[in-house]
Design an enzyme around this catalytic site. Structure first.
Site, PDB file in Angstrom:
ATOM      1  N   GLU A  76      80.030  10.429  40.706  1.00 53.75           N
ATOM      2  CA  GLU A  76      79.599  10.636  39.324  1.00 53.75           C
ATOM      3  C   GLU A  76      78.198  11.252  39.245  1.00 53.75           C
ATOM      4  O   GLU A  76      77.952  12.105  38.414  1.00 53.75           O
ATOM      5  CB  GLU A  76      79.653   9.290  38.583  1.00 53.75           C
ATOM      6  CG  GLU A  76      79.226   9.336  37.139  1.00 53.75           C
ATOM      7  CD  GLU A  76      80.230  10.031  36.225  1.00 53.75           C
ATOM      8  OE1 GLU A  76      81.311  10.408  36.706  1.00 53.75           O
ATOM      9  OE2 GLU A  76      79.913  10.224  35.037  1.00 53.75           O
ATOM     10  N   ASP A  77      77.298  10.815  40.111  1.00 55.69           N
ATOM     11  CA  ASP A  77      75.887  11.189  39.932  1.00 55.69           C
ATOM     12  C   ASP A  77      75.347  12.238  40.900  1.00 55.69           C
ATOM     13  O   ASP A  77      74.198  12.646  40.777  1.00 55.69           O
ATOM     14  CB  ASP A  77      74.993   9.940  40.084  1.00 55.69           C
ATOM     15  CG  ASP A  77      75.246   8.925  38.982  1.00 55.69           C
ATOM     16  OD1 ASP A  77      75.868   9.314  37.982  1.00 55.69           O
ATOM     17  OD2 ASP A  77      74.832   7.763  39.127  1.00 55.69           O
TER      18      ASP A  77
END
Ligand code: MN
Length: 733
Positions: A76-77
């Site tokens: 996600e990051d």
């Protein structure tokens, strides 16, 4: 920050066979991926996944779970991808990290307390593997422990979410310690004063009773040792949030609570548990009604323990829980206490035994999570196919909508609001345009495209899966039909006013409603359209001096067709009796033999219909379309049913009987335009019959001859579009 070797050490402590290389690879991969990212505390971001992994080592989980924890925020990051993780760490870990990524995306959506239950189910549904939930709970625990670094504005929301969603989830998974910690941290954020009050009083109480608690611990342990039982007795206090909850629930003050302190005795074997009880009950008088044996009868979530209360040293009431180390681990750590995912050198038999115990436990827990309405077989092996009969989707504003599996955007639209369902013309799923009949998936964000003046196609009724959508569509279809009648009624009423040399005005009609015993102008118009009310009576209601001319005489037969002003073309549609050129043979397969064959006397049958033959001994075979109501009379005579099929080429010349009924305005020219329309399609009219519904509307029953079902359907829809027709239906006897 935890060093690489420290992480390995932590895992090694409980699992000597831990995959050191794998753990090291995860450490390096996540550290590089997060790079210079920082947390709100100013620490390097990478400290967070490491702490999450550390929490999970306390629960002694397997390598895959620990590695997934280290990697949990990478997809996600950071630029990391599922493919790359699959490649380096294998698909099992890839799936776990992807599960966590999906949940993380959900964190961005607002969640209201009343949706918490659904949201918990959603978490379970998309987790697919219980280890995903374990990492998620550890992730949340670390975020809660470091919540004070987060800006105040966000803190409340995160704490509320923890209290609404994650703490109860931990509780239901049997992870009592995790639940207590999540609750206490949220409590401190949400109600700092109440939390401080309880913590202060607990500290006071501890100071007051510290000596007594130590004395009871000592006496208990000594007494048990003297009887040869190796036991550990420990005083424990209730968690602040559960004290607060109890005070609220029972509306009592802190001082009125009697069970803030208790003692727990942990022993090695089940026999020892009962021996402890024997010793305790011999030495101290027991308080009646407080003895509970959850070892012989475990609680539903597999909680096992013996509870008792005695009047102990210093004449204090002492609550006791007696259990084995194993039971204690399960009571505190629930799902994580099970050896299911734990590695180590064990015999196959032992592993099987452990696994079957763990599965049994898991199944019960899941049944509990599913509120008991989940089918027996849904848990297979390690996958959690939870709530497989439901899907959970979001509105663009983050409202969670729970629907049955295989629900469509139409169901979704009606679940949001009936108006949205009725006006739906399209949908976007996760931002992309999608058909209204797509099957929704868990976590889909659905937005419905609406248009004014729409009404749902009646066919939707059979395509939706929710009762709410179905009944709303039925209602809307009924309303649309009514609006059609009202439209026809308006024409009829307008002309009636014109004939009476008056002007039609809805307002004047409104004033006359009581005289017509209807509630609205539309009710009146629909009644006229349906033929339930005579237009002359409507004129008279508005202009009482008006004398309505009564209905025209009896309905003319088809020989009087000229009266209707039939054109030449429409006259052609009427079949001359006896001009039937067909040789009488009916092209149907499956008849066998030389029995006479005929079509159903009412309504006939046309190619394209699904048909059955009914055998009447001594008479022959009658061909019915499958939808004929007449067939029910043969239901209990299966021997008379013949399986038959049309034997016809796509292009053919024959014509076949069908009956329709048309409701139309009763005025000169109506039959003419209807017959004209039918004649132009190349169909024959074999017979016409009239039934006056009212002076304004009449039903015209037409026996037609058509090529096939498509031909007939075309005629029906053309008639429907005609301005003088309110309703057209096929008739089957
Ligand atoms: Mn995280």
């Amino acid at each position: 920050m935890m060093r690489q070797y420290e992480l390995v050490e932590r895992v090694r402590r409980y699992n000597p066979h831990a995959d050191e290389i794998l753990l090291n690879k995860a450490y390096v991969y996540a550290m590089r991926a997060h790079g210079a990212q920082k947390r709100a505390s100013g620490d390097p971001y990478f400290t967070h996944p490491l702490e999450v992994a550390a929490i999970l080592t306390e629960l002694r989980l397997d390598d895959a779970t620990i590695v997934a924890a280290v990697l949990h925020d990478t997809i996600e990051d950071t630029p990391a991808t599922r493919e790359e993780i699959d490649q380096i760490f294998g698909e099992e870990i890839g799936q776990l990290v992807e599960g966590l990524t999906k949940i993380k995306k959900l964190d961005l959506v607002s969640k209201r307390a009343e949706q918490a239950e659904n949201f918990r189910k959603l978490l379970l549904a998309i987790s697919a593997d219980v280890r995903v939930l374990l990492v998620k709970l550890a992730d949340r625990l670390h975020n809660m422990r470091t919540l004070h670094f987060v800006p105040e504005s966000k803190r409340r929301r995160i704490a509320e979410e923890t209290l609404d969603i994650y703490a109860p989830l931990a509780g239901r998974m049997g992870m009592q310690s995790l639940r207590d910690e999540l609750e206490n941290l949220s409590f401190r954020t949400l109600m700092p004063e109440a939390a401080a009050m309880i913590e202060t009083r607990l500290a006071d109480l501890r100071a007051q009773n510290g000596a007594l608690i130590a004395r009871i611990e000592r006496e208990l342990t000594q007494e048990l040792r003297a009887r040869g039982i190796a036991a550990e007795a420990k005083g424990r206090e209730k968690a602040p949030y559960s004290i607060w909850r109890k005070m609220e629930r029972k509306s009592v003050s802190f001082e009125q609570l009697s069970d803030i302190f208790g003692f727990r005795v942990v022993v090695d074997t089940v026999e020892d548990c009962y021996r402890v009880i024997g010793v305790v009950h011999t030495k101290w008088p027991l308080v009646p009604g407080r003895f509970k044996d959850y070892i012989s009868t475990p609680k539903q979530n597999d909680y096992r323990s013996i509870h008792t209360t005695v009047v102990g040293p210093g004449r204090q009431r002492v609550e006791l829980q007696v259990r084995t180390r194993d039971m204690d681990d399960i009571a505190e750590n629930g799902i994580a206490a099970h050896t299911l995912y734990k590695e180590g050198r064990v015999s196959d038999n032992e592993r099987l035994e452990r696994e079957s115990r763990a599965y049994r436990w898991l199944r019960r827990t899941i049944e509990l999570l599913g509120e008991g309405d989940t089918p027996e077989e849904f848990l297979e092996h390690t996958k959690l196919e939870l709530f497989h009969d439901q899907v959970f989707c979001f509105t663009p504003k983050g409202r969670l909508i729970a629907l049955p599996r295989s629900a469509t955007p139409i169901d979704f639209a009606y679940a949001v609001h009936t108006d949205i369902g009725n006006k739906a013309v399209g949908a976007r799923i996760n931002g992309r345009i999608a058909p209204l009949l797509s099957e929704l998936q868990n976590g889909d964000e659905v937005s419905i495209v609406t248009a004014e003046g729409q009404s749902p196609p009646a066919a939707w009724e059979t395509l939706v899966v929710t009762g709410k959508a179905r009944s709303a569509i039925r209602r809307a279809t009924r309303d649309a039909v009514r609006a059609q009648y009202a439209g026809l009624g308006r024409q009829i009423v307008r002309r009636a006013f014109e004939r009476a040399q008056k002007t039609f005005s809805p307002d004047k009609l409104k004033a006359a409603l009581p005289r017509l015993a209807r509630n609205t102008v539309d009710d009146v118009l629909a009644a006229v359209g349906r033929g339930e009310m005579f237009s002359g009576d409507v004129v008279k209601a508005v202009h009482p001096e008006f004398v309505p001319e009564r209905a025209p005489g009896p309905a003319p037969s088809k020989t009087e067709a000229g009266w209707f002003g039939l054109s030449k073309a429409s006259r052609l549609a009427f079949k001359v009796p006896g001009a039937d050129g067909a040789d009488g043979s009916i092209p149907i397969r499956g008849l066998g033999g030389d029995l006479p064959v005929r079509f159903a006397p009412v309504g006939g049958a046309v190619p394209g219909d699904r048909i059955v033959g009914i055998l009447t001994p001594g008479e022959g075979i009658t061909i019915y379309p499958i939808q004929s109501p007449a067939l029910t009379q043969f239901d209990d005579q299966p021997e008379r049913w013949l399986d038959v099929r049309w034997d016809i080429e796509a292009e053919h010349e024959g014509l076949y009987p069908a009956q329709i009924v048309v409701s139309a305005i009763n005025e000169p020219g109506t039959l003419g335009s209807i017959a004209n329309l039918i004649g132009e399609t190349g169909a024959n009219i074999d017979h016409v019959q009239f039934a006056n519904k009212s002076p304004d509307v009449r039903d015209i029953v037409l026996d037609l001859e058509v090529r096939d079902l498509k031909h007939l359907t075309g005629i029906l829809s053309q008639l429907k579009a005609s301005s003088v027709v309110s309703k057209v239906e096929r008739v089957n006897g």
